[in-house]
Design an enzyme around this catalytic site. Structure first.
Site, PDB file in Angstrom:
ATOM      1  N   ASP A 115      12.494  54.225  34.016  1.00  0.00           N
ATOM      2  CA  ASP A 115      12.742  53.104  33.111  1.00  0.00           C
ATOM      3  C   ASP A 115      13.839  52.216  33.714  1.00  0.00           C
ATOM      4  OD1 ASP A 115      13.269  51.356  31.052  1.00  0.00           O
ATOM      5  OD2 ASP A 115      13.796  52.890  29.577  1.00  0.00           O
ATOM      6  N   SER A 163      11.658  51.084  22.689  1.00  0.00           N
ATOM      7  CA  SER A 163      12.689  50.172  23.167  1.00  0.00           C
ATOM      8  C   SER A 163      13.646  49.809  22.022  1.00  0.00           C
ATOM      9  CB  SER A 163      12.030  48.938  23.788  1.00  0.00           C
ATOM     10  OG  SER A 163      12.967  48.168  24.517  1.00  0.00           O
ATOM     11  N   HIS A 170       9.262  51.722  31.638  1.00  0.00           N
ATOM     12  CA  HIS A 170       9.737  51.430  30.292  1.00  0.00           C
ATOM     13  C   HIS A 170       8.616  51.344  29.264  1.00  0.00           C
ATOM     14  CE1 HIS A 170      12.597  50.050  27.324  1.00  0.00           C
ATOM     15  NE2 HIS A 170      11.893  48.966  27.079  1.00  0.00           N
TER      16      HIS A 170
END
Length: 418
Positions: A323, A229, A357
């Protein structure tokens, strides 16, 4: 003969290691429910259940016995009891804060009328015997170094997480069991580091890179980076501006600087712009932010692009196609285009349909929604449990293969054993 649950390995295993579960002493063709549970360090309960039919000998082997419809999963899923776990609070993510203590997994066998036929506990550990855990407080660096058993030197990797802040160690700790010297690096929300995400200086990360390059246990001439991320775009920035980076892996990262100003010497990269009007609601009423960020290829937002074409690193981009945090596949593709347009090696991009994600080490249950610190409210992260679980197993091996190839010049197969 009384029913009993048998684990292999017995007693304790590493969290990223497959766990064989069998039950014996049942009645032939008996219908039973297997219930699995564990509590995180806050006391939050995570649990799953699956329905099974014992064989003609009264035995059950999850490696060859498919789960029936009606539980947390169905079909032949030997590790289904772990990856299908759900928290009592649906907005909680399973996180290991203290890697020096294991999770206690309990498996219970329930017969008709929910009668308990057998119950057994097993420890799912993170710190392998022989792995050294060393707190690092040198200069400004706030980190934890994990060294594999043996004399080394070992290929070195800096591990950086996302917007949650603090110092997560569990991924680095597990990776150290596979022969890597791992530096879990905090960068905000920890001790005397910045309290929030406003401005980051790449010199801090450069200090960590130099620490690893000079460490006597680290095998040179370069090191690796692993980021998820926000940690992904920080790793791309490090590879683009700093020397000594040989291999970079991002997990659902961004090609643009996100969330905070990034400074390095006289260079300033602003954060990518956002438009909160693009926030949507999914069918359950949860916030979906996948379209909130501006396109970094358009207008003034191009200033937020990280000049990845300057990097001398090999790249691997891990992408969850579901995601919902941002458009990871688009970012990975753009990074590939920019690298190749400047005569650089084509990076590896591995896309996983149905993965969200939070692609974590194997057997962590999918976190489909939780609090987003920058948004200030819960958001959906995406991920279909079964597909996401399969992606985590494969991505874990792909990362190790990539790092061994570029940092070790050979692939090393290692057994996870305590």
């Amino acid at each position: 003969m009384e029913a009993r649950v048998i684990f292999f390995p017995a007693g304790r295993s590493l969290f990223d290691e497959p766990l064989a579960i069998t039950v014996e002493g049942l009645q032939p063709q008996e219908h039973v429910t297997l219930s699995a549970s564990l509590r995180d360090e806050t006391g939050m309960l995570f649990e799953s259940r699956a329905l099974y039919l014992a064989d003609s000998y009264g035995q059950l082997d999850l490696s060859c016995s498919p789960a029936l419809e009606g539980g947390s999963f169905s079909g032949l899923e030997p590790m289904g009891l772990l990856w299908s776990m759900k928290p009592t609070d649906p907005l909680r993510r399973l996180v290991k804060r203290d890697v020096q203590s294991p999770f206690r997994l309990e498996v219970e066998v329930l017969g008709s009328h929910s009668k308990c036929l057998a119950k057994e506990a097993h420890e799912r550990a993170f710190l392998r015997d022989g792995v050294k855990r060393i707190q690092v407080r040198e200069g400004r660096i706030r980190a934890t170094l994990f060294l594999p058993p043996g004399d080394g030197p070992f290929p070195g990797i800096i591990d950086i997480y996302g917007t949650g802040g603090g110092l997560p160690e569990y991924r680095a700790c597990l990776m150290a069991s596979h022969g890597f010297a791992m530096l879990a690096l905090a960068y905000y929300g920890y001790e005397d580091l910045p309290k929030d995400m406003k401005e980051f200086h790449l010199e801090y990360f450069e200090e960590a890179v130099n620490y690893m390059l000079k460490h006597p246990k680290i095998k040179g001439p370069g090191i690796g980076l692993l980021g998820h991320s926000k940690g992904g775009d920080l790793c791309i920035s490090m590879a683009s501006f700093l020397k000594g980076i040989t291999a970079t892996v991002t997990v659902n990262g961004s090609i643009a600087n996100v969330g905070a100003i990034l400074r390095y010497k006289d260079i300033v990269i602003p954060p990518l712009g956002i438009n909160r009007k693009r926030i949507k609601m999914d069918q359950t009423g949860m916030i979906d932010i996948v379209d909130v960020l501006n396109n970094p290829l358009e207008g003034p937002d191009r200033q937020s692009l990280i000049p990845v074409e300057k990097a001398e690193s090999h790249f691997l981009f891990i992408v969850g196609k579901d995601d919902r945090n941002w458009k990871s596949e688009f970012y990975a593709t753009e990074a590939s285009n920019r690298l190749q347009a400047h005569g650089k090696e084509k990076p590896e991009i591995i896309c996983y349909p149905g993965a969200g994600h939070y692609i974590e080490p194997p057997y962590f249950p999918v976190c489909s929604a939780s609090m987003h610190l920058l948004v200030g409210s819960p958001v959906i992260w995406g991920g279909e449990p079964k597909a996401h679980a399969a992606a985590q197993v494969d991505a874990w091996q792909q990362m190790q293969t990539f790092f061994h190839k570029h940092l070790n010049d050979k692939q090393v197969g290692r057994q996870n054993k305590l």
